[in-house]
Scaffold this active site. Sequence first.
Site, PDB file in Angstrom:
ATOM      1  N   SER A 146       0.870  -1.187   0.000  1.00  0.00           N
ATOM      2  CA  SER A 146       0.000   0.000   0.000  1.00  0.00           C
ATOM      3  C   SER A 146       0.899   1.227   0.000  1.00  0.00           C
ATOM      4  O   SER A 146       2.061   1.153   0.423  1.00  0.00           O
ATOM      5  CB  SER A 146      -0.867  -0.021   1.262  1.00  0.00           C
ATOM      6  OG  SER A 146      -1.479   1.233   1.448  1.00  0.00           O
TER       7      SER A 146
ATOM      8  N   TYR B 275      -2.297  -0.903  10.105  1.00  0.00           N
ATOM      9  CA  TYR B 275      -2.336  -1.243   8.665  1.00  0.00           C
ATOM     10  C   TYR B 275      -1.052  -0.794   7.982  1.00  0.00           C
ATOM     11  O   TYR B 275      -0.411  -1.572   7.265  1.00  0.00           O
ATOM     12  CB  TYR B 275      -3.561  -0.576   8.025  1.00  0.00           C
ATOM     13  CG  TYR B 275      -3.704  -0.852   6.545  1.00  0.00           C
ATOM     14  CD1 TYR B 275      -4.242  -2.055   6.078  1.00  0.00           C
ATOM     15  CD2 TYR B 275      -3.335   0.105   5.606  1.00  0.00           C
ATOM     16  CE1 TYR B 275      -4.387  -2.302   4.720  1.00  0.00           C
ATOM     17  CE2 TYR B 275      -3.476  -0.130   4.238  1.00  0.00           C
ATOM     18  CZ  TYR B 275      -3.998  -1.331   3.804  1.00  0.00           C
ATOM     19  OH  TYR B 275      -4.133  -1.572   2.453  1.00  0.00           O
TER      20      TYR B 275
HETATM   21  N1  LIG Z   1      -8.691  -1.136  -2.387  1.00  0.00           N
HETATM   22  C1  LIG Z   1      -7.690  -0.294  -2.273  1.00  0.00           C
HETATM   23  O1  LIG Z   1      -7.838   0.909  -2.564  1.00  0.00           O
HETATM   24  C2  LIG Z   1      -6.336  -0.787  -1.816  1.00  0.00           C
HETATM   25  C3  LIG Z   1      -5.277   0.129  -1.807  1.00  0.00           C
HETATM   26  C4  LIG Z   1      -4.023  -0.323  -1.379  1.00  0.00           C
HETATM   27  C5  LIG Z   1      -3.851  -1.653  -1.001  1.00  0.00           C
HETATM   28  N2  LIG Z   1      -4.912  -2.506  -1.032  1.00  0.00           N
HETATM   29  C6  LIG Z   1      -4.656  -3.899  -0.646  1.00  0.00           C
HETATM   30  O2  LIG Z   1      -5.213  -4.760  -1.625  1.00  0.00           O
HETATM   31  C7  LIG Z   1      -5.578  -6.005  -1.022  1.00  0.00           C
HETATM   32  C8  LIG Z   1      -7.014  -6.340  -1.364  1.00  0.00           C
HETATM   33  O3  LIG Z   1      -7.828  -5.356  -0.772  1.00  0.00           O
HETATM   34  P1  LIG Z   1      -9.331  -5.045  -1.240  1.00  0.00           P
HETATM   35  O4  LIG Z   1      -9.410  -3.581  -1.355  1.00  0.00           O
HETATM   36  O5  LIG Z   1      -9.710  -5.938  -2.353  1.00  0.00           O
HETATM   37  O6  LIG Z   1     -10.077  -5.448   0.116  1.00  0.00           O
HETATM   38  P2  LIG Z   1     -11.452  -6.210   0.411  1.00  0.00           P
HETATM   39  O7  LIG Z   1     -12.457  -5.898  -0.656  1.00  0.00           O
HETATM   40  O8  LIG Z   1     -11.769  -5.860   1.813  1.00  0.00           O
HETATM   41  O9  LIG Z   1     -11.058  -7.725   0.293  1.00  0.00           O
HETATM   42  C9  LIG Z   1     -10.178  -8.292   1.227  1.00  0.00           C
HETATM   43  C10 LIG Z   1     -10.314  -9.795   1.167  1.00  0.00           C
HETATM   44  O10 LIG Z   1      -9.481 -10.349   2.197  1.00  0.00           O
HETATM   45  C11 LIG Z   1     -10.256 -11.268   2.948  1.00  0.00           C
HETATM   46  N3  LIG Z   1      -9.806 -11.332   4.340  1.00  0.00           N
HETATM   47  C12 LIG Z   1      -9.739 -10.313   5.219  1.00  0.00           C
HETATM   48  N4  LIG Z   1      -9.371 -10.769   6.416  1.00  0.00           N
HETATM   49  C13 LIG Z   1      -9.195 -12.106   6.291  1.00  0.00           C
HETATM   50  C14 LIG Z   1      -8.838 -13.144   7.194  1.00  0.00           C
HETATM   51  N5  LIG Z   1      -8.626 -12.896   8.502  1.00  0.00           N
HETATM   52  N6  LIG Z   1      -8.744 -14.411   6.729  1.00  0.00           N
HETATM   53  C15 LIG Z   1      -8.996 -14.676   5.431  1.00  0.00           C
HETATM   54  N7  LIG Z   1      -9.362 -13.745   4.534  1.00  0.00           N
HETATM   55  C16 LIG Z   1      -9.458 -12.468   4.963  1.00  0.00           C
HETATM   56  C17 LIG Z   1     -11.673 -10.751   2.867  1.00  0.00           C
HETATM   57  O11 LIG Z   1     -12.573 -11.776   3.178  1.00  0.00           O
HETATM   58  P3  LIG Z   1     -14.132 -11.458   3.477  1.00  0.00           P
HETATM   59  O12 LIG Z   1     -14.678 -10.963   2.175  1.00  0.00           O
HETATM   60  O13 LIG Z   1     -14.671 -12.757   3.862  1.00  0.00           O
HETATM   61  O14 LIG Z   1     -14.148 -10.410   4.536  1.00  0.00           O
HETATM   62  C18 LIG Z   1     -11.741 -10.271   1.435  1.00  0.00           C
HETATM   63  O15 LIG Z   1     -12.053 -11.322   0.563  1.00  0.00           O
HETATM   64  C19 LIG Z   1      -5.306  -5.829   0.475  1.00  0.00           C
HETATM   65  O16 LIG Z   1      -4.047  -6.390   0.791  1.00  0.00           O
HETATM   66  C20 LIG Z   1      -5.275  -4.332   0.664  1.00  0.00           C
HETATM   67  O17 LIG Z   1      -4.494  -3.958   1.773  1.00  0.00           O
HETATM   68  C21 LIG Z   1      -6.138  -2.108  -1.433  1.00  0.00           C
END
Ligand SMILES: NC(=O)c1ccc[n+]([C@@H]2O[C@H](COP(=O)([O-])OP(=O)(O)OC[C@H]3O[C@@H](n4cnc5c(N)ncnc54)[C@H](OP(=O)(O)O)[C@@H]3O)[C@@H](O)[C@H]2O)c1
Length: 246
Positions: free
Chosen positions: A153, A166
């Site tokens: 991130s 985070y």
């Molecule tokens: N979106 C952004 O703008 C952004 C920016 C920078 C970095 N990121 C990074 O990109 C990655 C994906 O993020 P996203 O935005 O797609 O987030 P998201 O929509 O919240 O998806 C996260 C996924 O991780 C799963 N998860 C969370 N905690 C878990 C646990 N304890 N055990 C197993 N699975 C778990 C969630 O499962 P559930 O659906 O069951 O909760 C969900 O499927 C992350 O590493 C995040 O830090 C995202």
Amino acid sequence: MNVQTVAQDAFKNKVILVTGAGAGIGRQAATSLAAHGATVILLGRTVEKLEQVYDAIVASGGPEPAIIPLDLKGATEKHYLDMAATIESSLGQLDGVLHNASELGVLGSIEQTDMAMFDEVMKVNVTAQLNMTKALLPLLKKADAGRIVFTSSSVGKKGRAFWNAYAISKFATEGLMQVLADEMSNTNVRVNCINPGATQTGMRAKAYPAEDVSLLKQPADLMPLYLYLLSVQAQENGQSIDAQPK
Ligand SMILES: NC(=O)c1ccc[n+]([C@@H]2O[C@H](COP(=O)([O-])OP(=O)(O)OC[C@H]3O[C@@H](n4cnc5c(N)ncnc54)[C@H](OP(=O)(O)O)[C@@H]3O)[C@@H](O)[C@H]2O)c1
């Protein structure tokens, strides 16, 4: 970095594990990999969501995926060792891992850190990834071209007030990636990090509830970089790459 487009069948006969495959970027990565021929292992904590992704992949004619329901918060070393043994016995190989699952935790000042929250975020975002990688490395080293992609991130590259656990977990992710990449430099395994940048997902909505989501990228927009770094074509090692360079 020169992101090469991968062929439509780039992942034919490849097995790729995606964590957090039930939602957001992980869900998109799983379906895109399957659309390029991969047998995808869908790992996540909410079985219903994983089943929906499974159904979508099968309905679109992709190779039948596997599902591993696992909450990274409670997982132990034994879970990961058993998981590696099951992957080897049932699928015979593992070619790549996308460490995508993460928790945002609670944003707030360092002075007010809830230590239980901190421990949980570090467990899910860092310890689980180390533990899983350790268990899966023997399989990845056996692959012709093992690929590991971690998810970083912007706040894991430059600290920002109130991003708390985070941000600290993402700095640790960058460190894990760099150490492992150096250790793998004389092997067929390549290890890199992607910083997705602002992307329309559930996590983003939690962190920025008031923003205009129409301005955000969709997970699908990021896929060329994800597919490339997980493919045989990628020779980069130890890089942290912005999916949305400024
Ligand atoms: N979106 C952004 O703008 C952004 C920016 C920078 C970095 N990121 C990074 O990109 C990655 C994906 O993020 P996203 O935005 O797609 O987030 P998201 O929509 O919240 O998806 C996260 C996924 O991780 C799963 N998860 C969370 N905690 C878990 C646990 N304890 N055990 C197993 N699975 C778990 C969630 O499962 P559930 O659906 O069951 O909760 C969900 O499927 C992350 O590493 C995040 O830090 C995202």
